[in-house]
Design a protein around this motif. Structure first.
Motif, mmCIF file in Angstrom:
data_model
loop_
_atom_site.group_PDB
_atom_site.id
_atom_site.type_symbol
_atom_site.label_atom_id
_atom_site.label_comp_id
_atom_site.label_asym_id
_atom_site.label_seq_id
_atom_site.Cartn_x
_atom_site.Cartn_y
_atom_site.Cartn_z
ATOM 1 N N ILE A 1 -6.015 -6.249 -0.305
ATOM 2 C CA ILE A 1 -5.014 -7.234 0.133
ATOM 3 C C ILE A 1 -5.043 -7.479 1.642
ATOM 4 C CG2 ILE A 1 -3.498 -6.664 -1.803
ATOM 5 C CD1 ILE A 1 -1.689 -5.184 0.190
ATOM 6 N N LEU A 2 -5.991 -6.902 2.366
ATOM 7 C CA LEU A 2 -6.040 -7.104 3.816
ATOM 8 C C LEU A 2 -6.122 -8.578 4.221
ATOM 9 C CD1 LEU A 2 -8.297 -4.163 5.093
ATOM 10 C CD2 LEU A 2 -5.810 -4.385 5.227
ATOM 11 N N VAL B 1 -2.515 7.810 -7.954
ATOM 12 C CA VAL B 1 -1.730 6.901 -7.117
ATOM 13 C C VAL B 1 -2.277 6.880 -5.695
ATOM 14 C CG1 VAL B 1 0.029 8.581 -6.373
ATOM 15 C CG2 VAL B 1 0.625 6.175 -6.589
ATOM 16 N N GLY B 2 -2.859 7.996 -5.235
ATOM 17 C CA GLY B 2 -3.438 8.014 -3.893
ATOM 18 C C GLY B 2 -4.623 7.077 -3.755
ATOM 19 N N THR B 3 -5.554 7.140 -4.722
ATOM 20 C CA THR B 3 -6.719 6.246 -4.655
ATOM 21 C C THR B 3 -6.330 4.806 -4.963
ATOM 22 O OG1 THR B 3 -7.266 6.813 -6.962
ATOM 23 C CG2 THR B 3 -8.379 8.058 -5.221
ATOM 24 N N PHE B 4 -5.326 4.625 -5.829
ATOM 25 C CA PHE B 4 -4.824 3.270 -6.108
ATOM 26 C C PHE B 4 -4.302 2.642 -4.824
ATOM 27 C CE2 PHE B 4 -1.480 0.265 -7.023
ATOM 28 C CZ PHE B 4 -1.974 -0.497 -8.066
ATOM 29 N N ALA B 5 -3.464 3.394 -4.093
ATOM 30 C CA ALA B 5 -2.883 2.865 -2.858
ATOM 31 C C ALA B 5 -3.956 2.527 -1.841
ATOM 32 C CB ALA B 5 -1.898 3.878 -2.279
ATOM 33 N N PHE B 6 -4.973 3.388 -1.734
ATOM 34 C CA PHE B 6 -6.035 3.150 -0.755
ATOM 35 C C PHE B 6 -6.836 1.900 -1.112
ATOM 36 C CE2 PHE B 6 -10.297 3.641 0.956
ATOM 37 C CZ PHE B 6 -10.053 4.032 2.269
ATOM 38 N N ASN B 7 -7.291 1.792 -2.362
ATOM 39 C CA ASN B 7 -8.167 0.689 -2.745
ATOM 40 C C ASN B 7 -7.429 -0.638 -2.853
ATOM 41 O OD1 ASN B 7 -9.773 3.070 -3.317
ATOM 42 N ND2 ASN B 7 -11.147 1.728 -4.413
ATOM 43 N N LEU C 1 -14.981 -4.764 -12.408
ATOM 44 C CA LEU C 1 -15.030 -3.303 -12.353
ATOM 45 C C LEU C 1 -14.212 -2.634 -13.461
ATOM 46 C CD1 LEU C 1 -14.674 -2.740 -8.502
ATOM 47 C CD2 LEU C 1 -16.723 -2.345 -9.886
ATOM 48 N N LEU C 2 -13.479 -3.416 -14.248
ATOM 49 C CA LEU C 2 -12.616 -2.826 -15.260
ATOM 50 C C LEU C 2 -13.397 -2.045 -16.326
ATOM 51 C CD1 LEU C 2 -9.712 -2.447 -16.100
ATOM 52 C CD2 LEU C 2 -9.854 -4.581 -17.396
ATOM 53 N N PRO C 3 -14.496 -2.576 -16.895
ATOM 54 C CA PRO C 3 -15.262 -1.770 -17.854
ATOM 55 C C PRO C 3 -15.802 -0.480 -17.233
ATOM 56 C CG PRO C 3 -15.860 -4.079 -18.027
ATOM 57 C CD PRO C 3 -15.015 -3.960 -16.799
ATOM 58 N N PHE C 4 -16.193 -0.538 -15.962
ATOM 59 C CA PHE C 4 -16.619 0.663 -15.250
ATOM 60 C C PHE C 4 -15.513 1.705 -15.273
ATOM 61 C CE2 PHE C 4 -15.932 2.803 -11.172
ATOM 62 C CZ PHE C 4 -17.082 3.574 -11.064
ATOM 63 N N ALA C 5 -14.280 1.284 -14.992
ATOM 64 C CA ALA C 5 -13.153 2.217 -14.960
ATOM 65 C C ALA C 5 -12.864 2.792 -16.343
ATOM 66 C CB ALA C 5 -11.917 1.514 -14.406
ATOM 67 N N VAL C 6 -12.946 1.950 -17.376
ATOM 68 C CA VAL C 6 -12.662 2.407 -18.735
ATOM 69 C C VAL C 6 -13.681 3.455 -19.177
ATOM 70 C CG1 VAL C 6 -12.550 1.703 -21.150
ATOM 71 C CG2 VAL C 6 -11.475 0.283 -19.389
ATOM 72 N N ALA D 1 -10.566 2.273 -9.291
ATOM 73 C CA ALA D 1 -11.027 1.033 -9.922
ATOM 74 C C ALA D 1 -9.865 0.095 -10.242
ATOM 75 C CB ALA D 1 -11.811 1.358 -11.193
ATOM 76 N N VAL D 2 -8.762 0.646 -10.783
ATOM 77 C CA VAL D 2 -7.602 -0.193 -11.101
ATOM 78 C C VAL D 2 -6.988 -0.741 -9.820
ATOM 79 C CG1 VAL D 2 -5.296 -0.211 -12.131
ATOM 80 C CG2 VAL D 2 -7.156 0.978 -13.275
ATOM 81 N N GLY D 3 -7.058 0.031 -8.730
ATOM 82 C CA GLY D 3 -6.568 -0.462 -7.448
ATOM 83 C C GLY D 3 -7.295 -1.722 -7.013
ATOM 84 N N GLN D 4 -8.622 -1.739 -7.233
ATOM 85 C CA GLN D 4 -9.403 -2.931 -6.907
ATOM 86 C C GLN D 4 -8.938 -4.121 -7.748
ATOM 87 O OE1 GLN D 4 -12.119 -3.478 -4.840
ATOM 88 N NE2 GLN D 4 -12.305 -1.428 -3.994
ATOM 89 N N VAL D 5 -8.757 -3.882 -9.057
ATOM 90 C CA VAL D 5 -8.349 -4.964 -9.963
ATOM 91 C C VAL D 5 -6.936 -5.442 -9.633
ATOM 92 C CG1 VAL D 5 -7.913 -5.579 -12.365
ATOM 93 C CG2 VAL D 5 -9.827 -4.078 -11.797
ATOM 94 N N ALA D 6 -5.998 -4.493 -9.535
ATOM 95 C CA ALA D 6 -4.598 -4.854 -9.311
ATOM 96 C C ALA D 6 -4.388 -5.479 -7.943
ATOM 97 C CB ALA D 6 -3.713 -3.612 -9.464
ATOM 98 N N GLY D 7 -5.092 -4.965 -6.927
ATOM 99 C CA GLY D 7 -4.943 -5.539 -5.594
ATOM 100 C C GLY D 7 -5.307 -7.009 -5.577
#
Length: 481
Positions: free
Chosen positions: A49-50, A38-44, A327-332, A165-171
């Motif tokens: 979303i900036l 959750v920490g890296t998700f929040a950061f990425n 980036l999703l396949p990278f994360a998987v 990686a999911v943070g990038q996708v979800a953001g």
């Protein structure tokens, strides 16, 4: 000194003695393992979303920098103190307190009526992350050994990588959507809050531990270290915004003076027989020094690439969502290999790190070669073979690199190891973005050239990590003779 592990059932403490192999199932750490994720998700996700925040609040560059720095600076400044507090008051307690702060701040972010409120909530979020994050590695180190520890650290690596990686996708996805009265960017923080709730709910599963003897909190050393990291973080974060003017130089001088004073103070405390915040005898361990340096170089390159990738491919014609999905396949693959890395290490030992860095360098070179011949709307597809290989290589790096840092630290100072690793990681992530951001700003490059610049920096740093990994492997072999 011994460390006691308290099972979640509340039975009598079980002492963890040197040489004892404690087979704690990895699932018992599940709540704690959600922490780095959750920490890296929040950061990425917030980084992505900036642009939406700029449009929604009319925020300028400094305000947007503060949205990121408001989280990152208190996180970096308080990590080692958070680890030491866990040693003294109990790691489970500090994890829950930190995650509760993280949860409250995520709700405040989701409801923020202004950019100023959002920045303030992000500061609280950084404090919460600093309290809970070091407890994860510290608990794993204090309550497991052997193959059980290797599996748990591999899961720790998978959590952080997946979160990033999911943070990038979800953001990118959430920023482009709207959920009735809830704007898409606010949904990012709703997701963060839900993960925090799950982490708190599952935390009782983890074995409980603390230092057996009372750990004194070195207030002078804490203040000097905090001031040094704060000044360095401010200089690195706002240097580009302030055009590296005199306030940046002043901040760097303050950082240097504070850290030198802190080091002298730590030496004096240790010579007197008391317990310092950062024991110099531990920091002088050469494998620990090489491990922290390798970790810093790895995470600097990692952050530089993640910073330029979405910017560059969006310039090449992809949407924010498509850039994230690339980036999703990278994360998987990263997650899958991370969960298998314990078995790989059982066969290869310290050579696992050398293999991982070698695979990473090949993957980065493959990405660069692909960019020479392909660009445009289908670049995300063309890059997939190299990105999949990169996910595998980085998964083979994270767990062995983490173990290099934590295994040299005595169990009674387990919180120190978690704090040191996380501090090195956080500062390196910031430094990588600063370096590649400075290169991009000075040269004015964009698109394909910007991504090639990020790849070039990552390759250089990866080669340095490879040299360090080979040195550590050779040192380990000599020690075993």
């Amino acid at each position: 000194m011994t460390t006691s592990a308290h099972p979640a059932s509340g039975t009598a403490p079980v002492p963890i003695r040197p040489g004892t192999v404690v087979e704690v199932p990895t699932w018992r750490y599940l709540g704690f393992l959600l922490g780095p994720g959750v920490g890296t998700f929040a950061f990425n996700a917030v980084t992505v979303i900036l642009p939406t925040l700029r449009e929604r609040f009319g925020a300028g560059d400094v305000a947007l920098e503060l949205v990121i720095a408001g989280y990152g600076i208190p996180f970096a400044v308080l990590l080692i103190l958070g680890g030491r507090l866990g040693d003294r008051f109990g790691r489970h307690r500090l994890f829950v307190v930190g995650m509760a702060l993280f949860l409250v701040s995520a709700v405040a972010c989701a409801l923020a009526p202004s950019i100023e409120t959002l920045i303030a909530a992000r500061v609280v979020q950084g404090v919460g992350a600093a309290l809970c994050t070091p407890q994860v590695l510290a608990t794993i180190q204090a309550t497991s050994q052997g193959a059980a520890r290797t599996r748990a650290i591999a899961a720790f690596g998978a959590s952080g990588g997946i979160g990033a990686a999911v943070g990038q996708v979800a953001g990118g996805a959430l920023a482009a959507l709207s959920f009735g009265l809830v704007e898409g960017w606010r949904a990012v923080f709703v997701v963060v809050a839900l993960i925090a709730v799950a982490a708190i709910a599952l935390a009782p599963l983890a074995p409980r531990s603390r230092a057996h003897e009372v750990v004194a909190i070195d207030l002078v050393g804490t203040a000097a270290l905090g001031l040094g990291i704060l000044a360095a973080s401010v200089a690195l974060t706002f240097g580009p915004v302030w055009n590296w003017s005199w306030p940046v130089a002043v901040a760097l001088v303050i950082a240097a003076v504070s850290l030198v004073a802190m080091w002298k103070h730590q030496n004096a405390i240790e010579r007197s027989g008391r317990v310092p915040l950062l024991p110099p005898s531990v920091l002088r361990l050469r494998p620990l020094q090489l491990g922290l340096l390798a970790a810093g170089l790895f995470f600097a390159g990692y952050s530089a690439l993640l910073y330029v990738f979405p910017r560059a491919v969006e310039a090449g014609g992809l949407s924010s969502l498509e850039a994230g999905m690339a980036l999703l396949p990278f994360a998987v693959v990263f997650a899958g290999v991370s969960l298998a890395v314990a078995r790989i290490q059982a066969r290869l030992g310290d050579s696992t790190l050398v293999l991982g860095v070698s695979v990473q360098i090949v993957a980065l070179a493959g990405m660069a070669a692909t960019l020479v011949f392909a660009w445009g709307n289908d670049i995300g597809l063309w890059l997939q073979p190299a990105l999949v290989l990169l996910g595998a290589g980085q998964a083979l790096i994270f767990s062995p690199l983490t173990q290099l840092v934590v295994r040299e630290v005595p169990v009674e100072a387990a919180g120190l190891s978690g704090g040191m690793f996380s501090t090195a990681q956080q500062l390196a992530l910031s430094f990588g973005v600063i370096v590649i951001g400075g290169v991009v700003t000075l040269t004015g490059v964009g698109g394909r050239t910007e991504l090639l610049a990020g790849l070039a920096l990552d390759i250089v740093l990866a080669v340095a990590v490879l040299v360090l990994a080979m040195a550590l492997r050779a040192r380990g072999r000599r020690a075993s003779l």
